[in-house]
Design an enzyme around this catalytic site. Sequence first.
Site, mmCIF file in Angstrom:
data_model
loop_
_atom_site.group_PDB
_atom_site.id
_atom_site.type_symbol
_atom_site.label_atom_id
_atom_site.label_comp_id
_atom_site.label_asym_id
_atom_site.label_seq_id
_atom_site.Cartn_x
_atom_site.Cartn_y
_atom_site.Cartn_z
ATOM 1 C CB CYS A 195 42.605 102.836 40.240
ATOM 2 S SG CYS A 195 44.575 103.845 40.012
ATOM 3 C CB SER B 169 28.550 103.152 42.398
ATOM 4 O OG SER B 169 29.356 104.218 41.306
ATOM 5 C CB SER C 207 32.985 107.776 46.238
ATOM 6 O OG SER C 207 34.064 108.499 45.040
ATOM 7 C CG HIS D 274 46.534 97.906 39.614
ATOM 8 N ND1 HIS D 274 45.203 98.377 38.794
ATOM 9 C CD2 HIS D 274 47.006 99.132 40.315
ATOM 10 C CE1 HIS D 274 44.237 99.635 39.835
ATOM 11 N NE2 HIS D 274 45.705 100.445 40.213
ATOM 12 C CB CYS E 6 44.036 103.996 46.301
ATOM 13 S SG CYS E 6 44.427 102.768 45.929
ATOM 14 N N GLY F 203 44.734 107.473 42.183
ATOM 15 C CA GLY F 203 46.137 107.602 41.889
ATOM 16 C C GLY F 203 44.726 109.528 42.079
ATOM 17 C CB ALA G 213 33.718 102.033 49.220
#
Length: 392
Positions: free
Chosen positions: A88, A96, A280, A348, A378, A380, A386
């Site tokens: 995800c 990044s 991360s 999603h 989030c 899996g 972020a």
Amino acid sequence: MKEVVIASAVRTAIGSYGKSLKDVPAVDLGATAIKEAVKKAGIKPEDVNEVILGNVLQAGLGQNPARQASFKAGLPVEIPAMTINKVCGSGLRTVSLAAQIIKAGDADVIIAGGMENMSRAPYLANNARWGYRMGNAKFVDEMITDGLWDAFNDYHMGITAENIAERWNISREEQDEFALASQKKAEEAIKSGQFKDEIVPVVIKGRKGETVVDTDEHPRFGSTIEGLAKLKPAFKKDGTVTAGNASGLNDCAAVLVIMSAEKAKELGVKPLAKIVSYGSAGVDPAIMGYGPFYATKAAIEKAGWTVDELDLIESNEAFAAQSLAVAKDLKFDMNKVNVNGGAIALGHPIGASGARILVTLVHAMQKRDAKKGLATLCIGGGQGTAILLEKC
């Protein structure tokens, strides 16, 4: 070190499972988004140094889907491409990673993003290669196995949300209220045209002419708390996670043009936002939905910011339970979170979701004149990612 900026940010509409985009390969969705991103950035295809795209459900899609999307978008053959799979978080990690490459001085212009068509995920016949001797055979759903199944605990992602709901004491009512808010915000955003500037139409040619897909399909307009309350638990007999307070299965591509600030100035490009920091983190796979807590803390610490300074927050709604746990513990102002709805309403499309929320954040920051923003998801398997942005 070089300052890194976002020159453009676009996405396709998000298709519902098995609906309008079900016959459009992920690489075609990616190509459509790439073309528009290059156009909106005001650059030439040959200005691009590399293409990095996230994609999770790659079985049967062919070699290096990012390279295919790059070709289909008409980029020069000399431009390399790489496909990233961080489940995800794939679409956000590409951004990044692009920023890191630019900061290192190895590139100045990178196309980053993600693409996914969950509707087209194949079924796998794992034992077919060497022959079925006799008896019944089993097909494996690649979408579930590669996208939605915890390889460590051998259960569905929905159970990880149940684990969080239990551990953080998040009730069914809280989850349904959160889901309803997502639906209402998405409905209002669509009706008021909030997504028009970020969506590139997908044109599908058929025997009866062309179909144009330019509006998100997944939101359920007119949702009510009573309707959500009637839904049965989806993953556990006495559970609280339902189809109504969890995200959907979807099809979409989202792409951003990432540049060094000096290159943007050289090319006369007016950037939309500056990439300030990224984070991360890993967590117990059983509570994978809590990953954004640690990833966000890492990004905030690097930036020297506080959560209170954030003007807008895009926190991916894989499940209401995990979104609430993260929001509560990070003390988010909920008036700043997913102001145009989140994944519960919008959908999603796993490999594209990270880029999708970032695209939406960039445009929301422009429209609302928000200075500082966060995008986080989030992942899996027990991770979080972020990115922090500052409006240019």
